[in-house]
Scaffold this motif. Structure first.
Motif, PDB file in Angstrom:
ATOM      1  N   GLU A   1      29.269  -7.262 -42.340  1.00 53.51           N
ATOM      2  CA  GLU A   1      28.271  -7.268 -41.008  1.00 53.51           C
ATOM      3  C   GLU A   1      29.414  -6.696 -39.875  1.00 53.51           C
ATOM      4  O   GLU A   1      30.120  -7.292 -39.503  1.00 53.51           O
ATOM      5  CB  GLU A   1      27.654  -8.519 -40.570  1.00 53.51           C
ATOM      6  CG  GLU A   1      26.961  -9.178 -41.388  1.00 53.51           C
ATOM      7  CD  GLU A   1      26.131 -10.546 -41.224  1.00 53.51           C
ATOM      8  OE1 GLU A   1      26.481 -10.939 -40.010  1.00 53.51           O
ATOM      9  OE2 GLU A   1      25.557 -11.140 -41.879  1.00 53.51           O
TER      10      GLU A   1
ATOM     11  N   GLU B   1      21.169  -7.470 -40.447  1.00 50.23           N
ATOM     12  CA  GLU B   1      21.748  -8.610 -41.236  1.00 50.23           C
ATOM     13  C   GLU B   1      20.624  -8.894 -42.171  1.00 50.23           C
ATOM     14  O   GLU B   1      19.545  -9.213 -42.014  1.00 50.23           O
ATOM     15  CB  GLU B   1      22.233  -9.749 -40.482  1.00 50.23           C
ATOM     16  CG  GLU B   1      23.326  -9.505 -39.481  1.00 50.23           C
ATOM     17  CD  GLU B   1      22.878  -8.780 -38.287  1.00 50.23           C
ATOM     18  OE1 GLU B   1      21.846  -8.439 -37.950  1.00 50.23           O
ATOM     19  OE2 GLU B   1      23.937  -8.532 -37.352  1.00 50.23           O
ATOM     20  N   ASN B   2      21.110  -9.157 -43.679  1.00 48.65           N
ATOM     21  CA  ASN B   2      20.264  -9.451 -44.613  1.00 48.65           C
ATOM     22  C   ASN B   2      20.962 -10.323 -45.817  1.00 48.65           C
ATOM     23  O   ASN B   2      21.578  -9.910 -46.604  1.00 48.65           O
ATOM     24  CB  ASN B   2      19.496  -8.281 -45.283  1.00 48.65           C
ATOM     25  CG  ASN B   2      18.648  -8.370 -46.777  1.00 48.65           C
ATOM     26  OD1 ASN B   2      18.293  -9.628 -46.966  1.00 48.65           O
ATOM     27  ND2 ASN B   2      17.989  -7.578 -46.775  1.00 48.65           N
TER      28      ASN B   2
ATOM     29  N   GLU C   1      15.752  -6.036 -41.789  1.00 51.65           N
ATOM     30  CA  GLU C   1      15.660  -6.641 -43.016  1.00 51.65           C
ATOM     31  C   GLU C   1      14.498  -6.244 -44.010  1.00 51.65           C
ATOM     32  O   GLU C   1      14.455  -5.927 -45.010  1.00 51.65           O
ATOM     33  CB  GLU C   1      15.645  -8.192 -42.605  1.00 51.65           C
ATOM     34  CG  GLU C   1      16.036  -9.014 -44.397  1.00 51.65           C
ATOM     35  CD  GLU C   1      16.040 -10.433 -44.034  1.00 51.65           C
ATOM     36  OE1 GLU C   1      16.316 -11.102 -44.953  1.00 51.65           O
ATOM     37  OE2 GLU C   1      16.512 -10.914 -42.832  1.00 51.65           O
TER      38      GLU C   1
ATOM     39  N   PHE D   1      26.372  -3.709 -42.899  1.00 53.89           N
ATOM     40  CA  PHE D   1      25.001  -3.875 -42.129  1.00 53.89           C
ATOM     41  C   PHE D   1      25.386  -3.803 -40.759  1.00 53.89           C
ATOM     42  O   PHE D   1      25.982  -4.833 -40.309  1.00 53.89           O
ATOM     43  CB  PHE D   1      24.670  -5.331 -42.629  1.00 53.89           C
ATOM     44  CG  PHE D   1      24.143  -5.465 -43.993  1.00 53.89           C
ATOM     45  CD1 PHE D   1      22.864  -5.552 -44.453  1.00 53.89           C
ATOM     46  CD2 PHE D   1      25.088  -5.560 -45.202  1.00 53.89           C
ATOM     47  CE1 PHE D   1      22.308  -5.615 -45.955  1.00 53.89           C
ATOM     48  CE2 PHE D   1      24.676  -5.528 -46.458  1.00 53.89           C
ATOM     49  CZ  PHE D   1      23.240  -5.508 -46.804  1.00 53.89           C
TER      50      PHE D   1
END
Length: 121
Positions: free
Chosen positions: A109, A92-93, A67, A87
């Motif tokens: 994701e 993950e962001n 991130e 992602f």
């Protein structure tokens, strides 16, 4: 199967890195790839670029950066307007995902390698 012009963000020449493995797997599946990473080199017959200059017409972006390291690419990704951004585990962001989704970009994701091997890519 439709070819999906794919940007591997966080590309690496290190054969133990998932970004290296996915670049080769995408090439095997005949998807055109663009590689962006820190270190120059070549993977799957393509040169790793250190810049996002001139990159356009990307269907899918698959991210292999944490991130914090994604920050410098956020404006680029929003301007690129890809159809989807994947992602991968560890990237993950939520805030970037939300901004992309607000622009109509599909965000997942997921693991690109698994998606390719199960026909979900």
């Amino acid at each position: 199967m439709t070819e999906k012009n794919t940007l591997v963000l966080g590309a690496s020449t290190n054969p133990t890195r998932y970004s290296y493995l996915v670049a080769n797997k995408l090439a095997q599946h005949k998807h055109p790839i663009t590689l962006v990473g820190i270190k120059k080199g070549e993977v799957a017959g393509k040169t790793i670029q250190n810049s996002t200059d001139g990159i356009e017409d990307i269907h899918t972006v698959t991210i292999y950066l944490g991130e914090r390291n994604q920050l410098q690419y956020e404006d680029f990704l929003l301007a690129l307007k890809p159809k989807r951004v994947i992602f991968n585990p560890g990237t993950e962001n939520p805030s970037l995902m939300k901004r992309l989704e607000e622009q109509g970009v599909e965000t997942l994701e997921a693991c690109t390698l698994v998606m390719l091997s199960t026909g979900q890519f």
